[in-house]
Design an enzyme around this catalytic site. Structure first.
Site, PDB file in Angstrom:
ATOM      1  N   ASP A  55      -6.332  19.887  10.394  1.00  0.00           N
ATOM      2  CA  ASP A  55      -7.202  19.253   9.415  1.00  0.00           C
ATOM      3  C   ASP A  55      -6.726  19.578   8.009  1.00  0.00           C
ATOM      4  OD1 ASP A  55      -9.958  18.073   8.615  1.00  0.00           O
ATOM      5  OD2 ASP A  55      -9.923  20.043   7.665  1.00  0.00           O
ATOM      6  N   GLY A  56      -6.772  18.594   7.128  1.00  0.00           N
ATOM      7  CA  GLY A  56      -6.266  18.790   5.770  1.00  0.00           C
ATOM      8  C   GLY A  56      -6.996  19.870   5.000  1.00  0.00           C
TER       9      GLY A  56
ATOM     10  N   TYR B 100      -6.500  -6.436   3.555  1.00  0.00           N
ATOM     11  CA  TYR B 100      -7.597  -5.497   3.325  1.00  0.00           C
ATOM     12  C   TYR B 100      -8.819  -6.260   2.808  1.00  0.00           C
ATOM     13  CZ  TYR B 100      -4.651  -1.324   3.892  1.00  0.00           C
ATOM     14  OH  TYR B 100      -3.842  -0.336   4.386  1.00  0.00           O
TER      15      TYR B 100
ATOM     16  N   TYR C 293       0.830  -1.217   0.000  1.00  0.00           N
ATOM     17  CA  TYR C 293       0.000   0.000   0.000  1.00  0.00           C
ATOM     18  C   TYR C 293       0.861   1.262   0.000  1.00  0.00           C
ATOM     19  CZ  TYR C 293      -3.457   3.457   1.453  1.00  0.00           C
ATOM     20  OH  TYR C 293      -4.259   4.570   1.519  1.00  0.00           O
ATOM     21  N   GLN C 294       1.790   1.348   0.946  1.00  0.00           N
ATOM     22  CA  GLN C 294       2.593   2.566   1.112  1.00  0.00           C
ATOM     23  C   GLN C 294       3.422   2.876  -0.140  1.00  0.00           C
ATOM     24  OE1 GLN C 294       1.879   3.887   4.088  1.00  0.00           O
ATOM     25  NE2 GLN C 294       2.414   2.560   5.787  1.00  0.00           N
TER      26      GLN C 294
ATOM     27  N   ASP D 281     -11.519   6.532   5.273  1.00  0.00           N
ATOM     28  CA  ASP D 281     -12.679   5.861   4.691  1.00  0.00           C
ATOM     29  C   ASP D 281     -12.513   5.728   3.191  1.00  0.00           C
ATOM     30  OD1 ASP D 281     -14.097   5.694   7.138  1.00  0.00           O
ATOM     31  OD2 ASP D 281     -14.701   7.782   6.931  1.00  0.00           O
TER      32      ASP D 281
ATOM     33  N   ASP E  96      -4.202   9.953   2.076  1.00  0.00           N
ATOM     34  CA  ASP E  96      -4.360   8.620   2.639  1.00  0.00           C
ATOM     35  C   ASP E  96      -5.638   8.628   3.464  1.00  0.00           C
ATOM     36  OD1 ASP E  96      -3.933   6.026   3.441  1.00  0.00           O
ATOM     37  OD2 ASP E  96      -2.470   6.549   4.995  1.00  0.00           O
TER      38      ASP E  96
ATOM     39  N   GLU F 266      -1.706  15.803   9.924  1.00  0.00           N
ATOM     40  CA  GLU F 266      -2.209  14.691  10.750  1.00  0.00           C
ATOM     41  C   GLU F 266      -2.778  15.299  12.028  1.00  0.00           C
ATOM     42  OE1 GLU F 266      -3.627  11.785  12.506  1.00  0.00           O
ATOM     43  OE2 GLU F 266      -2.675  11.233  10.600  1.00  0.00           O
TER      44      GLU F 266
ATOM     45  N   ASP G  65       1.028   7.223  10.099  1.00  0.00           N
ATOM     46  CA  ASP G  65       1.957   6.157  10.487  1.00  0.00           C
ATOM     47  C   ASP G  65       3.389   6.431  10.050  1.00  0.00           C
ATOM     48  OD1 ASP G  65       2.281   4.692   7.656  1.00  0.00           O
ATOM     49  OD2 ASP G  65       0.159   5.101   7.963  1.00  0.00           O
TER      50      ASP G  65
END
Length: 325
Positions: A170-171, A259, A94-95, A192, A189, A139, A119
């Site tokens: 907040d983004g 996932y 994923y990363q 949801d 990223d 983040e 992360d």
């Protein structure tokens, strides 16, 4: 326990292998002694289990609950609000893909914004690109960062890159303060899955992202598994992004065994300006070299996997091509 999204996390003490039945013999959600179970109405009709060797951490920040456990087959596992976020074994798929699909598709990216990704794994991957001079991350939960740094140091190592600036914000709010054309690439990223009904589509978020990108800049955002159609509507999602970004629009996917459905997708979009061919990397990265703050070479991504990620199965390809009409 059940989180606000209806995700059930079960580490139970029932007999292994025994399905639980009510008085009417209706089969309920199965529970297995010593296993973590993720079940969510977003992905109806399935549950995902990992055997728990030891629970290493459980805590609650002001925003969300967190758990770390040692699994028997995927190394340490991080769970957020009952939902599996990553495992040591397959996080690379994923990363690496969400990072290198956009950054290897544009020439010499210099400024990159990451929204989410607390992360540190995506930061680790961005650090492999020597052309990058500035890495900003939004983040909102510093406790999450602390937990990753303690239990997943090889992932959280991304924060050690001196090009990284953390914005505890907040983004959307951060994007509102960013001058037009600031970033060469923005990676979102999202917690949801992105679907047409997602709350982000009801806000100016994507317009703010497009504004913050330079001409020919690239966005990459998680976009659900192609096996979940519906509720994922590739045609509708693609049409929305096409209206906003006005450049190249592509859907890619990768394999992440832990996932739901075992795969996850990405939407890649570019703004008006120099053409971006996401399918063919023009800024390749050597998979055998160790660079940036990463402690080892790439585990999953290479140029062949990059191009193959855009090859869709027949049912998805028909939908995606139809959205271009």
């Amino acid at each position: 326990m059940e989180n606000r999204n209806g995700i059930v996390c079960v580490v139970t003490s029932n007999d292994a292998g025994a399905d639980q039945k009510d008085e009417n013999s209706e089969i309920l959600h199965p529970k297995l002694h010593g296993w973590f179970a993720e079940h969510c109405p977003i992905w109806p009709g399935e549950a995902h289990f990992l055997k728990v060797e030891k629970v290493l951490f459980q805590g609650q920040s002001k925003l969300q609950s967190m758990m770390v456990f040692q699994s028997s087959s995927y190394g340490k596992v991080f769970v957020l609000d009952g939902a599996l976020q990553l495992t040591e074994k397959d996080e690379c798929a994923y990363q690496e893909m969400i990072t290198h699909l956009p950054l290897c598709s544009i020439p010499n990216p210099k400024k990159v914004l990451l929204i989410g990704g607390g992360d540190g794994g995506i930061l680790r991957e961005i650090s492999r690109h020597a052309s990058v001079l500035q890495i900003d991350i939004c983040e909102i939960d510093t406790m999450l960062i602390d937990v990753y740094e303690k239990f997943f140091p090889k992932i959280a190592i991304g924060y050690k890159d001196n090009r990284v600036t953390l914005h505890v914000q907040d983004g959307t709010a951060y994007l509102q303060s960013v001058p037009s054309g600031t970033y060469d690439a923005i990676i979102v990223d999202a917690f949801d899955p992105i679907r047409p009904a997602h709350e982000l589509f009801e806000t100016p978020f994507f317009e703010l992202v497009a504004k913050a990108l330079c001409p020919g800049g690239a966005l990459c955002i998680q976009a659900e598994s192609l096996w979940f159609q519906p509720p994922l509507n590739l045609e509708e999602v693609t049409a929305t992004f096409r209206r906003v970004f006005r450049g190249s629009i592509e859907y890619a996917w990768t394999v992440v065994p832990t996932y739901p459905s075992g795969v996850i997708g990405f939407m890649l979009c570019s703004t008006e300006g120099p053409h971006v061919d996401f399918r063919n990397p023009i800024n390749p990265i050597n998979p055998d070299h160790v660079s940036g703050v990463a402690e080892g070479p790439l585990k999953f991504y290479n140029s062949e996997v990059h191009s193959a990620a855009f090859c869709l199965p027949a049912f998805a390809k028909k939908t995606f091509i139809g959205s271009k009409a």
